[in-house]
Design a protein around this motif. Structure first.
Motif, mmCIF file in Angstrom:
data_model
loop_
_atom_site.group_PDB
_atom_site.id
_atom_site.type_symbol
_atom_site.label_atom_id
_atom_site.label_comp_id
_atom_site.label_asym_id
_atom_site.label_seq_id
_atom_site.Cartn_x
_atom_site.Cartn_y
_atom_site.Cartn_z
ATOM 1 N N THR A 5 36.764 60.362 23.073
ATOM 2 C CA THR A 5 35.642 59.460 23.260
ATOM 3 C C THR A 5 35.597 58.457 22.116
ATOM 4 O OG1 THR A 5 34.164 60.951 22.080
ATOM 5 C CG2 THR A 5 34.284 61.205 24.472
ATOM 6 N N ARG A 6 34.857 57.412 22.359
ATOM 7 C CA ARG A 6 34.697 56.366 21.344
ATOM 8 C C ARG A 6 34.109 56.968 20.070
ATOM 9 N NH1 ARG A 6 32.211 50.594 22.497
ATOM 10 N NH2 ARG A 6 32.133 49.820 20.372
ATOM 11 N N PRO A 7 34.778 56.777 18.929
ATOM 12 C CA PRO A 7 34.241 57.353 17.691
ATOM 13 C C PRO A 7 32.997 56.605 17.217
ATOM 14 C CG PRO A 7 36.202 56.063 17.226
ATOM 15 C CD PRO A 7 36.036 56.088 18.712
ATOM 16 N N THR A 8 32.059 57.359 16.698
ATOM 17 C CA THR A 8 30.831 56.778 16.175
ATOM 18 C C THR A 8 31.000 56.520 14.683
ATOM 19 O OG1 THR A 8 29.872 58.910 15.599
ATOM 20 C CG2 THR A 8 29.465 58.106 17.852
ATOM 21 N N PRO A 9 30.154 55.669 14.115
ATOM 22 C CA PRO A 9 30.215 55.451 12.668
ATOM 23 C C PRO A 9 30.066 56.752 11.877
ATOM 24 C CG PRO A 9 28.873 53.769 13.685
ATOM 25 C CD PRO A 9 29.195 54.779 14.763
ATOM 26 N N ASN A 26 32.960 49.541 16.288
ATOM 27 C CA ASN A 26 32.886 48.453 17.274
ATOM 28 C C ASN A 26 34.255 47.825 17.534
ATOM 29 O OD1 ASN A 26 30.131 48.771 17.609
ATOM 30 N ND2 ASN A 26 29.627 47.265 16.050
ATOM 31 N N ALA A 27 35.118 47.819 16.526
ATOM 32 C CA ALA A 27 36.435 47.206 16.677
ATOM 33 C C ALA A 27 37.390 48.069 17.489
ATOM 34 C CB ALA A 27 37.040 46.920 15.300
ATOM 35 N N ILE A 28 37.370 49.380 17.256
ATOM 36 C CA ILE A 28 38.326 50.236 17.962
ATOM 37 C C ILE A 28 37.741 50.877 19.219
ATOM 38 C CG2 ILE A 28 39.631 50.713 15.862
ATOM 39 C CD1 ILE A 28 38.364 53.497 15.802
ATOM 40 N N GLY A 29 36.440 50.780 19.388
ATOM 41 C CA GLY A 29 35.782 51.370 20.549
ATOM 42 C C GLY A 29 36.335 50.922 21.881
ATOM 43 N N PRO A 30 36.550 49.618 22.098
ATOM 44 C CA PRO A 30 37.076 49.182 23.395
ATOM 45 C C PRO A 30 38.439 49.794 23.739
ATOM 46 C CG PRO A 30 36.122 47.326 22.239
ATOM 47 C CD PRO A 30 36.137 48.492 21.270
ATOM 48 N N ALA A 31 39.273 50.048 22.754
ATOM 49 C CA ALA A 31 40.567 50.682 23.023
ATOM 50 C C ALA A 31 40.358 52.102 23.552
ATOM 51 C CB ALA A 31 41.424 50.703 21.768
ATOM 52 N N PHE A 32 39.434 52.832 22.953
ATOM 53 C CA PHE A 32 39.148 54.186 23.432
ATOM 54 C C PHE A 32 38.583 54.141 24.841
ATOM 55 C CE2 PHE A 32 39.637 55.195 19.024
ATOM 56 C CZ PHE A 32 40.019 56.525 19.004
ATOM 57 N N GLU A 33 37.706 53.187 25.118
ATOM 58 C CA GLU A 33 37.118 53.077 26.456
ATOM 59 C C GLU A 33 38.173 52.688 27.485
ATOM 60 O OE1 GLU A 33 34.022 50.316 25.563
ATOM 61 O OE2 GLU A 33 32.735 51.870 24.725
ATOM 62 N N ALA A 61 40.120 55.735 28.493
ATOM 63 C CA ALA A 61 39.310 56.881 28.919
ATOM 64 C C ALA A 61 39.771 57.451 30.255
ATOM 65 C CB ALA A 61 37.840 56.480 28.999
ATOM 66 N N ALA A 62 40.225 56.583 31.154
ATOM 67 C CA ALA A 62 40.637 57.048 32.482
ATOM 68 C C ALA A 62 41.857 57.966 32.432
ATOM 69 C CB ALA A 62 40.929 55.855 33.379
ATOM 70 N N ILE A 63 42.703 57.803 31.429
ATOM 71 C CA ILE A 63 43.915 58.623 31.353
ATOM 72 C C ILE A 63 43.928 59.548 30.144
ATOM 73 C CG2 ILE A 63 45.341 57.017 32.669
ATOM 74 C CD1 ILE A 63 46.511 56.072 29.967
ATOM 75 N N ALA A 64 42.822 59.615 29.439
ATOM 76 C CA ALA A 64 42.745 60.480 28.257
ATOM 77 C C ALA A 64 43.067 61.914 28.635
ATOM 78 C CB ALA A 64 41.352 60.413 27.644
ATOM 79 N N GLY A 65 43.865 62.557 27.830
ATOM 80 C CA GLY A 65 44.243 63.938 28.090
ATOM 81 C C GLY A 65 45.474 64.085 28.950
ATOM 82 N N THR A 66 45.979 62.985 29.492
ATOM 83 C CA THR A 66 47.162 63.070 30.343
ATOM 84 C C THR A 66 48.422 62.622 29.625
ATOM 85 O OG1 THR A 66 46.883 60.830 31.219
ATOM 86 C CG2 THR A 66 45.771 62.611 32.400
ATOM 87 N N LEU A 67 48.267 62.043 28.449
ATOM 88 C CA LEU A 67 49.425 61.582 27.692
ATOM 89 C C LEU A 67 49.881 62.665 26.718
ATOM 90 C CD1 LEU A 67 48.091 58.018 26.830
ATOM 91 C CD2 LEU A 67 49.688 58.639 28.641
ATOM 92 N N PRO A 68 51.193 62.865 26.566
ATOM 93 C CA PRO A 68 51.678 63.887 25.635
ATOM 94 C C PRO A 68 51.179 63.664 24.209
ATOM 95 C CG PRO A 68 53.476 63.026 26.951
ATOM 96 C CD PRO A 68 52.260 62.206 27.269
#
Length: 65
Positions: free
Chosen positions: A2-6, A30-37, A40-47
């Motif tokens: 998930t998107r990391p919080t401060p 705020n800078a890295i949050g959009p990358a995590f979002e 999100a749809a494929i999180a956990g499926t990548l090695p």
């Protein structure tokens, strides 16, 4: 993942040897949050999600022929 919080970023930065204040932690979030979002749809499926430290080991491993 998930998107990391401060609040999560501050101790991570401290462990990395780069302590940050609340304002900087918020800017990082705020800078890295959009990358995590975006992932999100494929999180956990990548090695890479399984063991990030293993990725470096594999990439630097010498191949014997």
């Amino acid at each position: 993942m998930t998107r990391p919080t401060p609040k999560e970023i501050k101790p991570i930065a401290l462990v990395a040897g780069v302590p940050v204040d609340d304002e900087i932690a918020t800017r990082i979030s705020n800078a890295i949050g959009p990358a995590f979002e975006g992932f999100a749809a494929i999180a956990g499926t990548l090695p890479f999600d399984l063991e990030p430290a293993g990725y470096v080991l594999v990439q630097t491993q010498k191949v014997s022929k």
